[in-house]
Design a protein around this motif. Structure first.
Motif, PDB file in Angstrom:
ATOM      1  N   PHE A 137       0.863  -1.184   0.000  1.00 28.80           N
ATOM      2  CA  PHE A 137       0.000   0.000   0.000  1.00 28.80           C
ATOM      3  C   PHE A 137       0.898   1.231   0.000  1.00 28.80           C
ATOM      4  O   PHE A 137       2.111   1.135   0.237  1.00 28.80           O
ATOM      5  N   ASN A 138       0.319   2.404  -0.265  1.00 26.29           N
ATOM      6  CA  ASN A 138       1.095   3.637  -0.391  1.00 26.29           C
ATOM      7  C   ASN A 138       0.850   4.578   0.788  1.00 26.29           C
ATOM      8  O   ASN A 138      -0.295   4.717   1.258  1.00 26.29           O
ATOM      9  N   ILE A 139       1.925   5.236   1.235  1.00 25.48           N
ATOM     10  CA  ILE A 139       1.821   6.315   2.216  1.00 25.48           C
ATOM     11  C   ILE A 139       2.406   7.576   1.574  1.00 25.48           C
ATOM     12  O   ILE A 139       3.589   7.611   1.222  1.00 25.48           O
ATOM     13  N   THR A 140       1.571   8.586   1.388  1.00 26.28           N
ATOM     14  CA  THR A 140       2.013   9.868   0.854  1.00 26.28           C
ATOM     15  C   THR A 140       2.297  10.816   2.017  1.00 26.28           C
ATOM     16  O   THR A 140       1.457  10.965   2.917  1.00 26.28           O
ATOM     17  N   VAL A 141       3.465  11.440   1.994  1.00 19.75           N
ATOM     18  CA  VAL A 141       3.879  12.331   3.083  1.00 19.75           C
ATOM     19  C   VAL A 141       3.827  13.782   2.598  1.00 19.75           C
ATOM     20  O   VAL A 141       4.460  14.130   1.594  1.00 19.75           O
ATOM     21  N   ASN A 142       3.051  14.601   3.296  1.00 18.61           N
ATOM     22  CA  ASN A 142       2.958  16.027   2.972  1.00 18.61           C
ATOM     23  C   ASN A 142       4.120  16.805   3.576  1.00 18.61           C
ATOM     24  O   ASN A 142       4.589  16.490   4.674  1.00 18.61           O
ATOM     25  N   GLU A 143       4.572  17.836   2.861  1.00 18.35           N
ATOM     26  CA  GLU A 143       5.533  18.788   3.411  1.00 18.35           C
ATOM     27  C   GLU A 143       4.788  19.770   4.311  1.00 18.35           C
ATOM     28  O   GLU A 143       3.771  20.342   3.927  1.00 18.35           O
ATOM     29  N   VAL A 144       5.285  19.952   5.535  1.00 16.23           N
ATOM     30  CA  VAL A 144       4.699  20.898   6.483  1.00 16.23           C
ATOM     31  C   VAL A 144       5.730  21.978   6.772  1.00 16.23           C
ATOM     32  O   VAL A 144       6.878  21.682   7.128  1.00 16.23           O
ATOM     33  N   ASN A 145       5.347  23.225   6.622  1.00 15.15           N
ATOM     34  CA  ASN A 145       6.277  24.323   6.820  1.00 15.15           C
ATOM     35  C   ASN A 145       6.559  24.536   8.304  1.00 15.15           C
ATOM     36  O   ASN A 145       5.644  24.535   9.133  1.00 15.15           O
ATOM     37  N   THR A 146       7.833  24.711   8.631  1.00 14.19           N
ATOM     38  CA  THR A 146       8.275  25.037   9.987  1.00 14.19           C
ATOM     39  C   THR A 146       8.814  26.459   9.984  1.00 14.19           C
ATOM     40  O   THR A 146       9.562  26.841   9.087  1.00 14.19           O
ATOM     41  N   ALA A 147       8.432  27.224  10.972  1.00 11.25           N
ATOM     42  CA  ALA A 147       8.835  28.635  11.017  1.00 11.25           C
ATOM     43  C   ALA A 147      10.343  28.771  11.173  1.00 11.25           C
ATOM     44  O   ALA A 147      10.975  27.988  11.884  1.00 11.25           O
TER      45      ALA A 147
END
Length: 279
Positions: free
Chosen positions: A106-116
């Motif tokens: 199965f697939n896991i897609t990882v989102n980019e999350v902005n860090t200050a």
């Protein structure tokens, strides 16, 4: 009647288990993901089932009981990851293979999350009017890929500048600001085009600039020889000093400018005048 018997031997034949994996999913980087792989096996007596990771992203784990756990690192977002898991049975009574396996993915897609970003510490300054403050603001940002950082000033004092790319700050407080305390706010803003939200985040810090009072300006003749009059000028180090001359105390002309000198300094008037005033 007559009765006889014969024997029928029934062999145990191992049947492969059936594996069920979680549905494709999307998660944020630096966020813990947990789920479970499950399986059924039609063999009787019940077989022992063991799960294992066949292929997947770094640091993802699968326990023998099927528990899946993963916290994607900063470097692993954004990405799409294929997770392959197998289940293997053990049937010690089977006349065929006692171990049979099934593998699914199965697939896991990882989102980019902005860090200050984080702005470096800023020091307070104490200067004379006319002295230049110069330093380079610094900032760090933990996001991968690297974010573009932009520096700026919030409601800056007149004449202050901050290079948006390098963070170089410069300011020369004027004489009018003598005996004042000034607060300067510096801001750094990132730009993360890969982030699923908040592509721009900022950090702001401030520092104080204390501008000293001005010392009295004193223009003192020190010598006169061969038609040359020599003056000594005393005052605060930092401002520019302009010497002006007049023949009537009404109209004044600038005759000498000394930019940010170390005081006291000397000025020699090389011209000969019967009557001239200086300030």
């Amino acid at each position: 009647s007559a009765t006889n018997t014969f024997t029928v031997v029934v062999y145990e034949v191992n049947v492969a288990p059936v594996l069920t994996l979680p549905a494709n999913t999307t998660i944020n980087e630096l966020t813990l993901y947990t789920n479970n792989a499950t399986a059924t096996d039609s063999d009787i007596p019940p077989n022992t089932l063991t799960f294992a990771l066949v292929a997947g992203p770094t640091n993802l784990t699968v326990s023998p009981s099927g528990a899946i756990s993963w916290t994607p690192s900063e470097a692993q977002g954004p990405s799409t990851n294929v997770v392959q898991i197998s289940v293997t049975d053990y049937n010690p009574w089977a006349v065929n293979a006692q171990h049979l396996s099934v593998t699914n993915s199965f697939n896991i897609t990882v989102n980019e999350v902005n860090t200050a970003p984080v702005l470096g510490a800023l020091s307070d300054w104490t200067v004379n009017p006319g002295q230049t403050i110069s330093f380079t603001a610094t900032a760090t940002d933990s996001d991968i890929p690297t974010n573009t950082l932009t520096f700026s000033l919030i409601a800056p004092p007149a004449g202050a500048s901050l290079d948006s790319s390098s963070g170089l700050f410069k300011w020369r407080p004027t004489v009018a600001l003598a005996k004042t305390t000034n607060t300067v706010q510096v801001q750094v803003t990132d730009y993360n085009p890969y982030a699923v939200s908040s592509q721009h985040l900022s950090d702001t810090k401030s520092f104080k600039v204390v501008v000293n009072p001005l010392a009295p300006v004193v223009l003192m003749p020190v010598s006169y020889a061969n038609g040359q009059l020599k003056f000594q000028v005393s005052g605060t180090v930092g401002p520019d000093y302009i010497i002006a001359a007049s023949t009537n105390l009404s109209a004044w002309s600038d005759i000498f400018t000394n930019l940010s000198p170390t005081t006291p300094f000397l000025f020699t008037n090389n011209a000969t005048f019967q009557n001239r005033f200086y300030r």
